[in-house]
Design an enzyme around this catalytic site. Structure first.
Site, PDB file in Angstrom:
ATOM      1  N   TYR A 141       6.721  29.000 -14.706  1.00 26.90           N
ATOM      2  CA  TYR A 141       6.999  29.611 -16.172  1.00 26.90           C
ATOM      3  C   TYR A 141       8.167  30.793 -16.090  1.00 26.90           C
ATOM      4  O   TYR A 141       8.751  30.819 -17.276  1.00 26.90           O
ATOM      5  CB  TYR A 141       5.758  30.382 -16.665  1.00 26.90           C
ATOM      6  CG  TYR A 141       4.535  29.523 -16.938  1.00 26.90           C
ATOM      7  CD1 TYR A 141       4.484  28.258 -17.047  1.00 26.90           C
ATOM      8  CD2 TYR A 141       3.366  29.893 -17.440  1.00 26.90           C
ATOM      9  CE1 TYR A 141       3.623  27.145 -17.254  1.00 26.90           C
ATOM     10  CE2 TYR A 141       2.127  29.243 -17.697  1.00 26.90           C
ATOM     11  CZ  TYR A 141       2.389  27.659 -17.740  1.00 26.90           C
ATOM     12  OH  TYR A 141       1.424  26.972 -17.906  1.00 26.90           O
ATOM     13  N   LYS A 188      -0.959  22.172  -4.663  1.00 29.21           N
ATOM     14  CA  LYS A 188      -0.645  20.633  -4.668  1.00 29.21           C
ATOM     15  C   LYS A 188       0.313  20.285  -3.332  1.00 29.21           C
ATOM     16  O   LYS A 188       1.612  19.700  -3.351  1.00 29.21           O
ATOM     17  CB  LYS A 188       0.022  20.277  -6.002  1.00 29.21           C
ATOM     18  CG  LYS A 188       0.276  18.465  -6.167  1.00 29.21           C
ATOM     19  CD  LYS A 188      -1.247  17.903  -6.090  1.00 29.21           C
ATOM     20  CE  LYS A 188      -0.897  16.424  -6.566  1.00 29.21           C
ATOM     21  NZ  LYS A 188      -2.082  15.667  -6.466  1.00 29.21           N
ATOM     22  N   ASP A 244      -3.319  28.455 -15.086  1.00 33.19           N
ATOM     23  CA  ASP A 244      -3.285  28.113 -16.801  1.00 33.19           C
ATOM     24  C   ASP A 244      -4.154  27.085 -17.200  1.00 33.19           C
ATOM     25  O   ASP A 244      -5.067  27.177 -18.047  1.00 33.19           O
ATOM     26  CB  ASP A 244      -1.700  27.915 -17.417  1.00 33.19           C
ATOM     27  CG  ASP A 244      -1.643  28.195 -18.781  1.00 33.19           C
ATOM     28  OD1 ASP A 244      -2.702  28.577 -19.445  1.00 33.19           O
ATOM     29  OD2 ASP A 244      -0.433  27.977 -19.215  1.00 33.19           O
ATOM     30  N   ASP A 248      -8.742  27.291 -18.412  1.00 33.39           N
ATOM     31  CA  ASP A 248      -9.337  26.677 -19.871  1.00 33.39           C
ATOM     32  C   ASP A 248     -10.263  25.837 -19.585  1.00 33.39           C
ATOM     33  O   ASP A 248     -11.341  25.535 -20.217  1.00 33.39           O
ATOM     34  CB  ASP A 248      -8.066  26.044 -20.599  1.00 33.39           C
ATOM     35  CG  ASP A 248      -7.173  26.981 -21.339  1.00 33.39           C
ATOM     36  OD1 ASP A 248      -7.523  28.187 -21.217  1.00 33.39           O
ATOM     37  OD2 ASP A 248      -6.628  26.977 -22.282  1.00 33.39           O
TER      38      ASP A 248
END
Length: 353
Positions: A141, A188, A244, A248
């Site tokens: 980001y 990852k 992020d 959620d």
């Protein structure tokens, strides 16, 4: 008297933040500590008022405040603006970066009276009690971004420094020590060099916490495991974009993102906000769930002001209201007593008595 900067923002933010303020004032009514609430603009509301998602006056007030309570930012009205000027990038991400709020903490604990609100089976979610720590000021980001013309293309760069990884992982271990002593680092590393570096630094930090059981999990598997067997997790630590997405997903274990609070910390200052967005489709209808924002206020008392007893009083008051069958529309089942935003805030205040 500690100063709290309240930034309602956009959409339902202007409806839910007053309920959190109301509850905070109620729980501290007879306490020696009182909070002084100041108000400012951020996001689309700030764009409309002064032409900038994070006005200089708001940033100055945030830097001076002891803590910040934020509602939500964004909405379709501002989606046509260039990305750096939009409420999310120019407002929310900008204040996180400016204040160095590198650690986002989101607790997810199933309350017995909400088990049936989850879309997953009772036996899957009934024992959920986890915390997700998301790195908040680095990664994709905030890396270099750009466009190419021949051929047409776009890129975002994922960069992490050793210090950025170390400080969030340290906090992850410190959090695990106070809980069930299990830390899962999500990455990852089978594909991304940044994740392999993340794992290296995590293993180095782990040497200082031999009492904590450290595991590593690829992010795609972590998403699956959160749905398959969420009770296996105690503390999860991960980078910005993975966090992020996973936060959620984890929020829906409880049936509604309207129940998930969050704290964004830099070691000395905290910004507290619900995990959900501005929900412009329900704004102004007095049906938004204020409980995530009220719970974020409880986190403020805990992390910024050391008022653990008062934080627990708010949490118990919410449990009492829910136990009595009161729900906002996002949580309601047939037979529940449905309350609006303001009415739910009033019910929590009443339960504090």
């Amino acid at each position: 008297m500690p100063n709290v900067l309240v930034l309602p923002g956009d959409g339902i933010g202007v409806e839910i933040t007053p309920e959190a303020v109301k509850v905070l004032e109620a729980v501290l009514k007879d306490h020696a500590t009182k909070l002084n609430f100041e108000y400012g603009l951020i996001g689309g509301a700030a764009i409309d008022e002064v032409g900038k998602a994070l006005p200089d006056a708001t940033l100055a007030a945030a830097q001076a405040a002891d803590a910040i309570l934020l509602g939500s930012v964004g909405g379709p009205k501002w989606d046509t603006l260039p990305a750096p000027q939009r409420p999310e990038l120019g407002g929310l991400l900008a204040i996180r970066k400016a204040l160095g709020l590198f650690a986002n903490i989101r607790p997810v604990k199933m309350l017995p009276m909400l088990v049936e609100a989850s879309t997953l089976r009772t036996e899957v979610v009934k024992n959920v009690d986890l915390v997700v720590l998301r790195e908040l000021t680095g990664g994709l980001y905030f890396g270099e971004k750009g466009r190419g013309t021949n051929p047409r293309s776009a890129f975002d760069t994922l960069v992490y420094t050793e210090e950025e990884i170390k400080r969030i992982v340290e906090l992850g271990f410190q959090t695990a020590v106070k809980r069930r002593k299990k830390l899962c680092s999500v990455d990852k590393a089978n594909v991304l060099e940044s994740s392999r570096f993340w794992r290296e630094i995590t293993l180095e930090v782990a040497k200082n916490y031999p009492e904590v059981e450290l595991t590593h999990m690829y992010v795609d598997n972590a998403a699956m495991q959160l749905v398959r067997l969420p009770e296996q997790f105690d503390v999860i630590v991960t980078e910005n974009m993975f966090g992020d997405i996973l936060t959620d997903l984890a929020s829906m274990l409880m049936g509604s993102i309207g129940m998930i609070s969050s704290a964004s910390l830099n070691g000395s200052k905290g910004l507290y906000e619900p995990a959900h967005g501005s929900a412009p489709d329900i704004a102004g209808k007095n049906i938004a769930n204020p409980l995530a924002t009220i719970l974020s206020g409880a986190l403020m008392l805990r992390y910024s002001f050391g008022l653990e007893d008062e934080a627990q009083k708010i949490e118990r008051a919410i449990e009492r209201v829910l136990q009595e069958g009161y729900r906002t529309p996002d949580l309601a089942k047939p037979g529940d007593k449905v309350l609006g935003t303001r009415e739910m805030g009033n019910a929590v205040v009443e339960a504090l008595k």
